[in-house]
Design a protein around this motif. Structure first.
Motif, PDB file in Angstrom:
ATOM      1  N   CYS A  19       0.846  -1.195   0.000  1.00  0.00           N
ATOM      2  CA  CYS A  19       0.000   0.000   0.000  1.00  0.00           C
ATOM      3  C   CYS A  19       0.878   1.240   0.000  1.00  0.00           C
ATOM      4  O   CYS A  19       1.847   1.337   0.746  1.00  0.00           O
ATOM      5  N   CYS A  61       0.307   3.011   3.720  1.00  0.00           N
ATOM      6  CA  CYS A  61       0.696   2.433   5.020  1.00  0.00           C
ATOM      7  C   CYS A  61       1.647   1.249   4.861  1.00  0.00           C
ATOM      8  O   CYS A  61       2.025   0.617   5.837  1.00  0.00           O
ATOM      9  N   CYS A  78      -5.995  -2.043  -0.039  1.00  0.00           N
ATOM     10  CA  CYS A  78      -5.293  -2.152   1.230  1.00  0.00           C
ATOM     11  C   CYS A  78      -6.173  -2.905   2.226  1.00  0.00           C
ATOM     12  O   CYS A  78      -7.355  -2.593   2.361  1.00  0.00           O
ATOM     13  N   CYS A 121      -7.147   2.654   6.566  1.00  0.00           N
ATOM     14  CA  CYS A 121      -6.157   3.307   5.695  1.00  0.00           C
ATOM     15  C   CYS A 121      -6.823   4.246   4.690  1.00  0.00           C
ATOM     16  O   CYS A 121      -6.392   5.380   4.494  1.00  0.00           O
ATOM     17  N   ILE A 126      -7.118   4.235   1.379  1.00  0.00           N
ATOM     18  CA  ILE A 126      -6.427   4.599   0.133  1.00  0.00           C
ATOM     19  C   ILE A 126      -7.255   4.250  -1.111  1.00  0.00           C
ATOM     20  O   ILE A 126      -7.037   4.814  -2.190  1.00  0.00           O
TER      21      ILE A 126
HETATM   22 ZN   LIG Z   1      -2.893   1.109   3.402  1.00  0.00          ZN
END
Ligand SMILES: [Zn+2]
Length: 431
Positions: A44, A47, A82, A87, A89
């Motif tokens: 990712c 992260c 992800c 997160c 994303i």
């Molecule tokens: Zn992530």
């Protein structure tokens, strides 16, 4: 020698880092090869957790024809996501420019091939689209995208230029009134390479182009070649004051020919009261008049004299014809000093009051451009190569059925007549 079937499929498809998944149900004339790009699990971007597969989608790309069939490359693309919910994303896919640039509908190899077929060899977009089994716009977009990237990458395309020629071309007739739109082409007059094309035929457009060049590049230009037009003279006056201006013989002779034509049409009108008809003597000799004297055989010459006797009571057209021949003779004089003296006398003679107005006008123009005209005898830099480029561009235009967009016209002209380094094509990917 035995090869395992998986490897065999990869060899046949010939793309790096793909798995051949299969071949779709046959449709006549069309082969659909399903492939998946080999991807290692990405992390990712936000992260750095290892990504998960979200889903897989198929994208159809137009590829090069094979085995007498058009080919669709159906690429299975993985969408990654992800695994950490917080997160945020979203999902992403990995790019494979070796297969196709993002957003393109042709594979990279098909795009390069289309660009070279149309750009270098002058085939029509429609013809190439037909060979690939896709639509016109898909091919045209690829030609422009790869062509532009090639020209951008080819920084050495324009070398030292000793003789620069400016020439105008009609690029399109546009709209309801068929408004003419012009372009100016810059040509290396020594080797006939098209350097660039700018819109318009004013003094500014080529001046801006010249201003954008390196000053040392400009300083090396010794001869500035042009037709008998004020704007290009102004361009050279301001941007290349050190260069000797040369009037291109082709345009000088052409001017003499158009004055002859003007004179013939006027006399025609005055003697018969109408424009040329098929049976009118002057109309019938219009081609003979424009032919060079040495190309007329005895029969043609007799015919010309007869038609002139019948349709040219005051001998005006005959004067204009002799004036044209006299201008042509200028270019048979090898010695620059003799040529200068000859031109001075000719320009003076032609302005004599007993000559028809068209001939006197020709005499005045010859006088006004005297230095540029005789400069040819020293430079021998002609617009001949520029004319050749013009013909190449005409061919591009014919194949393209007229361009709407100047950008497309410029790129296609440069690909065909600008001599880009085609070896670079294999290394470029458009944006
Ligand atoms: Zn992530």
């Amino acid at each position: 020698m035995e090869i395992d079937p998986t490897r065999m499929c990869e060899l046949l498809v010939g793309l790096p880092d793909i798995d051949v998944v299969g071949v779709a149900d046959p449709t006549p004339g069309r082969l659909v090869v399903v492939v998946a790009a080999r991807e290692t699990r990405p992390v990712c971007g936000r992260c750095s957790t290892a990504g998960w597969v979200k889903d897989r989608r198929e994208v159809d790309l137009v590829d090069l024809p094979a085995f007498d069939q058009t080919v669709t490359l159906r690429v299975v693309r993985t969408r990654w996501c992800c695994p950490r919910l917080r997160c945020g994303i979203g999902s992403w896919t990995l790019e494979h420019p070796g297969i196709a640039p993002a957003g393109h509908r042709l594979t990279t190899r098909a795009g390069r091939w289309a660009c070279e077929q149309v750009g270098r060899w002058g085939r029509s977009v429609a013809e190439v689209a037909d060979a690939l089994g896709c639509d016109w716009h898909t091919v045209n977009d690829a030609v422009i995208a790869y062509g532009e990237a090639l020209l951008d990458a080819d920084g050495d395309r324009i070398g030292v230029v000793r003789a620069l020629s400016l020439d105008e071309t009609l690029f399109v007739r546009e709209g309801r009134w068929r408004t003419q739109r012009w372009s100016t082409q810059m040509v290396d007059a020594r080797n006939g390479q098209l350097l660039d094309v700018v819109a318009g035929r004013t003094a500014d457009a080529p001046a801006r182009w010249l201003e954008a060049r390196d000053p040392t590049w400009r300083a090396r230009i010794q001869w500035a070649v042009m037709d008998l037009s004020g704007p290009y003279r102004a361009t050279f006056d301001t941007m290349l004051p050190h260069a000797t201006q040369v009037a291109d013989p082709f345009h000088v002779v052409k001017l003499a020919g158009s004055k002859l034509d003007e004179c013939r049409r006027r006399v025609q009108n005055e003697t018969l009261g109408h424009r040329g008809h098929k049976a009118d003597p002057l109309y019938r000799c219009r081609r003979l008049l424009l032919a060079a004297e040495e190309r007329l055989d005895r029969k043609g010459d007799a015919k010309l004299q007869g038609l002139l006797r019948a349709g040219d009571p005051k001998g005006e057209v005959a004067y204009a014809w002799h004036a044209k021949e006299a201008v042509r003779f200028l270019y048979d004089i090898p010695n620059p000093d003799f040529a200068t003296r000859y031109l001075d006398e000719l320009a003076k003679d032609l302005q004599d009051r007993e000559f028809p107005p068209e001939v006197r006008s020709l005499g005045r123009t010859l006088k006004r451009w005297r230095n540029q005209i005789v400069a040819w005898h020293r430079s021998r830099a002609t617009n001949g190569p520029a004319e050749a480029v013009n013909n190449l561009i005409k061919r591009v235009k014919r194949v393209a059925f007229g361009f709407r967009k100047f950008r497309h016209y410029r790129i296609r002209s440069l690909l065909y007549a600008g001599r880009p380094n085609w070896d670079l094509l294999a290394t470029i990917t458009p944006r």
